[in-house]
Design an enzyme around this catalytic site. Structure first.
Site, PDB file in Angstrom:
ATOM      1  N   LYS A  33      40.349  32.583  31.716  1.00  0.00           N
ATOM      2  CA  LYS A  33      39.264  31.922  32.441  1.00  0.00           C
ATOM      3  C   LYS A  33      38.228  31.305  31.504  1.00  0.00           C
ATOM      4  O   LYS A  33      37.706  30.221  31.783  1.00  0.00           O
ATOM      5  CB  LYS A  33      38.593  32.897  33.400  1.00  0.00           C
ATOM      6  CG  LYS A  33      37.842  34.038  32.754  1.00  0.00           C
ATOM      7  CD  LYS A  33      37.183  34.918  33.777  1.00  0.00           C
ATOM      8  CE  LYS A  33      36.424  36.066  33.122  1.00  0.00           C
ATOM      9  NZ  LYS A  33      35.353  35.627  32.240  1.00  0.00           N
ATOM     10  N   THR A  34      37.902  31.991  30.398  1.00  0.00           N
ATOM     11  CA  THR A  34      36.912  31.447  29.461  1.00  0.00           C
ATOM     12  C   THR A  34      37.431  30.163  28.835  1.00  0.00           C
ATOM     13  O   THR A  34      36.680  29.197  28.641  1.00  0.00           O
ATOM     14  CB  THR A  34      36.587  32.482  28.363  1.00  0.00           C
ATOM     15  OG1 THR A  34      36.143  33.697  28.977  1.00  0.00           O
ATOM     16  CG2 THR A  34      35.499  31.963  27.442  1.00  0.00           C
ATOM     17  N   ASP A 219      30.126  31.857  35.093  1.00  0.00           N
ATOM     18  CA  ASP A 219      31.220  32.764  34.726  1.00  0.00           C
ATOM     19  C   ASP A 219      31.018  34.109  35.429  1.00  0.00           C
ATOM     20  O   ASP A 219      29.914  34.456  35.829  1.00  0.00           O
ATOM     21  CB  ASP A 219      31.213  32.958  33.210  1.00  0.00           C
ATOM     22  CG  ASP A 219      32.469  33.640  32.704  1.00  0.00           C
ATOM     23  OD1 ASP A 219      33.465  33.702  33.455  1.00  0.00           O
ATOM     24  OD2 ASP A 219      32.459  34.108  31.549  1.00  0.00           O
ATOM     25  N   GLU A 220      32.099  34.872  35.596  1.00  0.00           N
ATOM     26  CA  GLU A 220      32.041  36.211  36.219  1.00  0.00           C
ATOM     27  C   GLU A 220      31.279  36.164  37.543  1.00  0.00           C
ATOM     28  O   GLU A 220      30.411  37.000  37.818  1.00  0.00           O
ATOM     29  CB  GLU A 220      31.375  37.215  35.260  1.00  0.00           C
ATOM     30  CG  GLU A 220      32.060  37.367  33.927  1.00  0.00           C
ATOM     31  CD  GLU A 220      33.383  38.134  34.001  1.00  0.00           C
ATOM     32  OE1 GLU A 220      33.802  38.487  35.113  1.00  0.00           O
ATOM     33  OE2 GLU A 220      33.992  38.363  32.942  1.00  0.00           O
ATOM     34  N   GLN A 250      37.880  42.279  40.446  1.00  0.00           N
ATOM     35  CA  GLN A 250      37.151  42.920  39.350  1.00  0.00           C
ATOM     36  C   GLN A 250      35.656  43.032  39.642  1.00  0.00           C
ATOM     37  O   GLN A 250      34.847  43.166  38.725  1.00  0.00           O
ATOM     38  CB  GLN A 250      37.367  42.154  38.038  1.00  0.00           C
ATOM     39  CG  GLN A 250      38.810  42.162  37.564  1.00  0.00           C
ATOM     40  CD  GLN A 250      38.968  41.548  36.196  1.00  0.00           C
ATOM     41  OE1 GLN A 250      38.586  42.112  35.176  1.00  0.00           O
ATOM     42  NE2 GLN A 250      39.529  40.355  36.161  1.00  0.00           N
ATOM     43  N   ARG A 602      42.973  46.534  31.253  1.00  0.00           N
ATOM     44  CA  ARG A 602      42.503  46.500  29.855  1.00  0.00           C
ATOM     45  C   ARG A 602      43.675  46.696  28.901  1.00  0.00           C
ATOM     46  O   ARG A 602      43.570  46.377  27.710  1.00  0.00           O
ATOM     47  CB  ARG A 602      41.478  47.614  29.587  1.00  0.00           C
ATOM     48  CG  ARG A 602      40.173  47.588  30.390  1.00  0.00           C
ATOM     49  CD  ARG A 602      39.515  46.248  30.415  1.00  0.00           C
ATOM     50  NE  ARG A 602      39.938  45.516  31.602  1.00  0.00           N
ATOM     51  CZ  ARG A 602      39.818  44.202  31.734  1.00  0.00           C
ATOM     52  NH1 ARG A 602      39.351  43.468  30.753  1.00  0.00           N
ATOM     53  NH2 ARG A 602      40.202  43.590  32.846  1.00  0.00           N
TER      54      ARG A 602
END
Length: 740
Positions: A33-34, A219-220, A250, A602
Site C-alpha cells: 500500500k505504501t 494512509d492507514e 486491521q 506479521r
C-alpha cells in the site's frame, strides 16, 4: 512505460493512474500500500504537472512519514514540495498559522499526559471536587470527548444517563479547557479537536487549506477517529480529490477512538467513490495467509476479500499446547534457538507476540536464561524520561511565557529551596493578578506585594528565568547548551555518585546532541519548531531495530512491522480473546479477532501459535481453555462458546490435551505446587470504621461505609465507591484506611 509505473502490478497501475475524485483502496496486509500511495503522488506531480505544494499525504506515525518522504525523494527529488505529515503534526502547523482565530497565540505549548493530569488536578481543586476515582478517570473522559469532537455540554448529554458524576465531569472538562487556554496550551487531543474547530469557524483557514491541498491522501484510514475524518472531509469538500488507503481487517484501535465505520462507509459518504482491492500479498507464505483468511472470515463487519500469497506454500503453521506456562516459555525459547542454529535466523528476525503485556515477563526470564538478547517494545521512551522532560520544560517556559505548567514542573528543579507552600503563594498571587506565574514572578510588583521571605526564596529562580529569556536569541543548539550549563544539570546529577543519576546526565548530553542534529537538518530551526517536533514524538518513533535482539511485544505494538518467524503465545480464552471482549458485545470480539489477524500477518516464513493448559495467575494456578481463535485459524465450522466448551470438555476434566495438540517437544515439567504462607494474625484497629465514615482503598480510591455486619475479626463493611459502585470488605483483611 512511464518509469513511475514500472514494476507495479496491473491493479497497482490502475490505482496510481486513477487520480481524480474520491478513491478507496482496501489494501490487505503486505500488499504494497505504501508503494501505491507514494507512486500515485509521484504520478500526479510528474505526469499531471500538479505542484507538490498542492498535495497532502497524511500518515499516523513519524516513522511512516519518514519512509514516505524517503521514497518520494527517490521518485521526485528532495525538493518536491509535497506536504507529508502525521495528522497531529499537520494540525499543529495549521493551528500555529491561524491560532489567533480560536483565541490562542502562535507559540502555544503542547502538553503531554503528565501536564494534562496536573491541570485536571488543579481544575478539581478549584471546583472543590474531591473524588479520587474521578480524578484518575478524567483524562480518559476528556480524551474520549475530544476524539469524538464533543465540547463539555455535548459530552455531558452523551454520558448523563450512564453515570451520576456526569455534571462533575462536565464542569471539570470545561474548567480544564479554560486553564489550557489561559496557559496558551493545548493537549495532544486538542491538536485534532481545535483543528476541527478552526476549520468550522474560520473561513480564512478553511479556504487556505482547500486552495493549498488539491489532492489529499490518507494512509492507514481504518485507524482514523471521528475528528480526523471530519478534518479530511472539511478540507476535501464534497467533490474533492481524496484518496484513502487502509484495511478494515486491521482496524485494532477502537479502544482509543478509531472508527471502523469510516472505512466501511466511505463509499456511502462519497457515493461516486471508486473502490479497489489490493489482495496480492508480498510478505507471507500461503500457509500463513490461509490461517489469516480463515480466521478473519468469522467477522461480519468487513469488506469481503482474501489475501493471495505470491511467495508459495511455505512451512505449516505450528500449533503447540503446553502443560503449563513454564513449559510454554521453555518451548518457545527452544524453538528460537533451533531457528538460529539450524536455519541461520538472526535474533532480530524473530518476535514473540502477546495480547496482554503481563505475559512478557515469563518469556523475558526464559530468554535471559538462554542468554538470548531481547527488546521489549513499549518501555519508557527517551523523551518521556524525567530528566529530558525537565530540560524541555525550561525550553517551554522560555518559548511561552503563559505556560504555567512548565514553571510548576521546574521551579524547584534542581532543588533551590522552593517548597510547595512558597510555590503556592506565587500561583495564588498570579491568579489574583490575572497573569501567568512567570509574568507574575518577573514583575516588579511581586517585591512589595508578597512577603519578603517568599520573595527571597523565589529570587534565584526569577534570576535564572530572566537570564534564560534574555539569551533566547541564540541559535537553538547554542541556547540549549547554555540552558543546560546555566541550570547546572551536570552538577545536579553527577554529584550524588549514583549510577542512575549519572545515566540521567548521559541522557541529557544525548538530548543536546539531538537538538544540534535537529538544527543541522531543519533549515531555520527555532526553539518553537523544535518543541513542536518533540511534543509530537510518538511511541513507535524511538524503537531501535538495528541491533540483533529478539522482539517481545504486544500485538498492537508491532502493527506495520514484519518478522521471519512469529510466536503468538498465551492463546487462551480470557487472555485472547480478552475477558473484557468475552463480556462485551460482538463489536469488541470482532476487534479482538482483527488483532489476531494483524499478529498472524506479521509473519513472513514461519508462524507458531501456543497456549497453556495451566497458567499461574495472581498467586494461584488457573485451568485454561484454548482460545477460539486457534480453531478459527484452522477453519473450524463451529467455534461458538458452547461448541467450544463442548469440544473441549477434556480440558476441563483433568486438563488433558486433545490428540491434535500432542506435539510436545518434551515431557511436561513437573509442577511444584506453591504452598501459600499462613496469613499473619491481624492486629488492625477497626474501631474508627463506623457507618458513614470516609475511607480510602489504594486501588478503588475514596468511598463511604454504608453498613457493617458480623463481629470480631469477621466484621464486614459495605462501601460505596465513586464510579465503581458498592463493594464489601472484611475490615481486618482489606487494605482500607480512614480518610484523614
Amino acid at each position: 512505460m512511464n518509469a513511475i509505473l514500472e514494476n507495479l502490478s496491473e491493479i497497482q497501475r490502475k490505482i496510481v493512474t486513477d487520480t481524480e475524485g474520491a478513491v478507496l483502496v482496501l489494501a490487505g496486509a503486505g500488499s504494497g500500500k505504501t508503494r501505491v500511495l507514494t507512486h500515485r503522488v509521484a504520478y500526479i506531480v510528474s505526469e499531471k504537472g500538479v505542484p507538490g505544494w498542492n498535495i497532502l499525504a497524511i500518515t499516523f506515525t513519524n516513522k511512516a512519514t519518514a519512509e514516505m518522504r524517503e521514497r518520494l525523494n527517490v521518485l521526485l527529488g528532495p525538493d518536491n514540495g509535497v506536504w507529508i505529515s502525521t495528522f497531529h503534526s499537520f494540525s499543529a502547523s495549521i493551528l500555529r498559522k491561524f491560532a489567533d482565530h480560536i483565541g490562542f497565540r502562535q507559540n502555544f505549548s503542547i502538553y503531554d499526559e503528565t501536564d494534562s493530569k496536573r491541570v485536571i488536578a488543579k481544575a478539581m481543586r478549584e471546583l472543590h471536587i474531591e473524588n479520587q476515582g474521578l480524578k484518575e478517570a478524567m483524562r480518559e473522559h476528556i480524551g474520549k470527548a475530544k476524539n469524538a469532537g464533543m465540547d463539555p455540554d455535548e459530552y455531558f448529554s452523551e454520558i448523563n444517563a450512564l453515570t451520576e458524576y456526569a455534571e462533575d465531569i462536565r464542569r471539570i472538562y470545561e474548567r480544564y479547557n479554560e486553564l489550557l487556554l489561559s496557559s496558551n496550551a493545548m493537549d495532544f487531543d486538542d491538536l485534532l479537536h481545535r483543528m476541527k474547530e478552526l476549520l468550522m469557524n474560520s473561513e480564512e483557514a478553511l479556504g487556505y487549506c482547500k486552495r493549498r491541498f488539491r489532492y489529499i491522501h490518507v494512509d492507514e484510514f481504518q485507524d482514523t477517529n471521528k475528528v480526523q475524518y471530519d478534518i479530511v472531509k472539511l478540507i476535501a469538500g464534497a467533490d474533492g480529490n481524496i484518496f484513502v488507503v487502509g484495511d478494515d481487517d486491521q482496524s485494532i484501535y477502537g479502544w482509543r477512538g478509531a472508527e471502523i465505520g469510516n472505512i466501511l462507509n466511505f463509499d456511502k459518504e462519497f457515493p461516486n467513490a471508486k473502490v479497489y482491492k489490493l489482495v496480492e500479498n508480498y510478505r507471507s507464505t500461503e500457509e500463513i495467509l490461509d490461517a489469516a483468511n480463515k480466521l478473519i472470515s468469522f467477522n461480519s463487519a468487513r469488506h469481503e476479500k482474501s489475501l493471495v500469497a505470491l511467495r508459495g506454500k511455505g512451512a505449516k503453521v505450528n500449533y503447540f499446547t503446553a502443560y503449563n506456562d513454564l513449559q510454554e516459555n521453555e518451548w518457545v525459547v527452544d524453538k528460537i534457538r533451533f531457528l538460529i542454529s539450524h536455519y541461520g535466523y538472526r535474533k532480530r528476525d524473530i518476535a514473540i507476540l502477546v495480547r496482554a503485556a503481563s505475559l512478557t515477563r515469563g518469556f523475558e526470564n526464559a530468554l535471559a536464561k538462554a542468554r538470548l538478547t531481547y527488546r521489549v517494545l513499549g518501555g519508557i521512551k527517551f523523551y518521556d524520561r524525567k530528566e529530558i522532560q525537565d530540560v524541555v520544560a525550561y525550553m517551554r517556559m522560555v518559548s511561552n511565557n503563559a505556560d504555567s505548567e512548565a514553571v510548576a514542573r521546574i521551579i524547584n528543579v534542581p532543588s533551590r529551596g522552593i517548597g510547595e507552600a512558597t510555590a503556592t503563594r506565587l500561583y495564588d498571587y498570579s491568579r489574583e493578578k490575572g497573569m501567568s506565574s512567570l509574568d507574575a514572578l518577573l514583575s516588579d510588583d511581586i517585591n512589595s506585594e508578597l512577603p519578603a521571605s517568599v520573595v527571597k526564596k523565589l529570587m534565584p529562580f526569577k534570576e535564572l528565568a530572566s537570564d534564560l529569556i534574555s539569551h533566547s536569541y541564540m541559535p537553538l543548539g547554542d541556547f540549549t547548551e547554555y540552558l543546560i550549563e546555566k541550570v547546572d544539570f551536570e552538577r545536579y546529577y553527577t554529584s550524588t555518585g549514583s549510577e542512575e543519576d549519572n545515566a540521567r546526565w548521559d541522557n541529557i548530553k544525548e538530548f543536546l546532541s539531538d537538538v544540534k542534529q535537529f538544527e543541522e537538518k531543519e533549515q531555520g530551526a527555532t526553539l518553537e519548531t523544535f518543541l513542536q517536533t518533540v511534543s509530537l514524538v510518538r511511541d513507535d518513533d524511538e524503537e531501535d531495530f538495528d541491533r540483533d535482539k529478539v522482539t517481545v511485544a504486544t500485538m498492537h505494538a508491532v502493527k506495520g512491522l514484519e518478522f521471519k518467524a512469529v510466536f503468538i503465545v498465551g492463546m487462551e480464552e480470557g487472555t485472547f480473546p480478552s475477558s473484557h471482549s468475552l463480556k462485551a458485545g460482538p463489536d469488541e470480539m470482532e476487534e479482538e479477532r482483527r488483532v489476531m489477524y494483524v499478529a498472524i500477518t506479521r509473519a513472513k516464513d514461519r508462524l507458531f501459535i501456543t497456549n497453556a493448559n495451566r497458567r499461574f495467575k495472581f498467586k494461584h494456578v488457573e485451568a485454561c481453555l484454548p482460545s477460539r481463535f486457534i480453531e478459527e485459524s484452522k477453519g473450524a465450522e463451529d467455534v461458538s462458546p458452547y461448541a467450544l466448551h463442548g469440544m473441549r470438555s477434556d480440558y476441563v476434566n483433568g486438563l488433558k490435551p486433545r490428540p491434535d495438540y500432542m506435539n510436545y517437544a518434551k515431557k511436561p515439567s513437573p509442577v511444584i505446587p506453591r504452598i501459600p504462607k499462613p496469613a499473619p494474625v491481624s492486629t488492625k484497629d477497626i474501631s474508627g470504621f463506623t457507618v458513614g465514615a470516609a475511607v480510602v482503598h489504594p486501588r478503588y480510591g475514596e468511598g463511604k461505609i454504608l453498613s457493617l455486619s458480623g463481629a470480631g475479626k469477621d466484621v464486614t463493611a459495605t462501601i460505596s465507591f465513586a464510579d465503581l459502585g458498592i463493594k464489601k470488605f472484611v475490615l481486618q483483611l482489606a487494605p482500607l484506611t480512614l480518610k484523614k
